[in-house]
Design a protein around this motif. Sequence first.
Motif, short mmCIF file in Angstrom:
data_model
loop_
_atom_site.label_atom_id
_atom_site.label_comp_id
_atom_site.label_asym_id
_atom_site.label_seq_id
_atom_site.Cartn_x
_atom_site.Cartn_y
_atom_site.Cartn_z
N SER A 18 57.75 14.55 90.04
CA SER A 18 57.44 15.60 89.07
C SER A 18 56.59 16.67 89.76
O SER A 18 55.76 16.35 90.62
CB SER A 18 56.65 15.03 87.89
OG SER A 18 57.40 14.05 87.21
N GLU A 78 54.26 19.72 88.38
CA GLU A 78 53.69 20.46 87.26
C GLU A 78 53.16 21.79 87.75
O GLU A 78 52.46 21.86 88.76
CB GLU A 78 52.57 19.66 86.61
CG GLU A 78 53.04 18.36 85.99
CD GLU A 78 51.93 17.62 85.27
OE1 GLU A 78 51.71 16.44 85.56
OE2 GLU A 78 51.27 18.25 84.43
N ARG A 136 57.45 22.05 79.23
CA ARG A 136 56.39 21.27 79.87
C ARG A 136 55.93 21.88 81.19
O ARG A 136 54.98 21.40 81.80
CB ARG A 136 56.86 19.83 80.10
CG ARG A 136 57.13 19.06 78.82
CD ARG A 136 57.60 17.65 79.12
NE ARG A 136 57.93 16.90 77.93
CZ ARG A 136 57.06 16.17 77.26
NH1 ARG A 136 55.82 16.07 77.68
NH2 ARG A 136 57.44 15.52 76.17
N LYS A 137 56.65 22.91 81.67
CA LYS A 137 56.34 23.56 82.95
C LYS A 137 56.42 22.55 84.10
O LYS A 137 55.54 22.50 84.97
CB LYS A 137 54.95 24.21 82.91
CG LYS A 137 54.83 25.30 81.85
CD LYS A 137 53.49 26.01 81.89
CE LYS A 137 52.36 25.16 81.42
NZ LYS A 137 51.07 25.89 81.38
N VAL A 138 57.48 21.77 84.10
CA VAL A 138 57.65 20.72 85.10
C VAL A 138 59.05 20.80 85.70
O VAL A 138 60.02 21.04 85.00
CB VAL A 138 57.44 19.32 84.47
CG1 VAL A 138 57.65 18.24 85.53
CG2 VAL A 138 56.06 19.20 83.86
#
Length: 114
Positions: A20, A22, A74-76
């Motif tokens: 992930s 972020e 989620r900006k991921v």
Amino acid sequence: VQLQASGGGLVQPGGSLRLSCECSISISSFNVLGWYRQALGKQRELVAAIDSGGIINYVDSIKGRFTISRDTARKVVYLQMNSLKPEDTAVYYCNAKLSRYSYWGQGTQVTVSS
């Protein structure tokens, strides 16, 4: 802009991991989001990238095994890695490009070993 990569670890051959990344700002802002990796003694290479239009590119060595995706809310940015091989062992970095600017996360170690 800050990118925070996570999800690396030690996994056996054939296993899976999901990385992930972020981002501190909206990922919609960027032209290209990507994952790179750097194995010990080798140059950093692009693994997968997705552009603002959703077009995806993969390096040949991971096609059919890795999937890049993004969650705008989620900006991921994710990198799902399946059927991992020892040669996938590397530090994985996320990258975001906006115009002439390029931003990097801190890297997360992926080790594939029995």
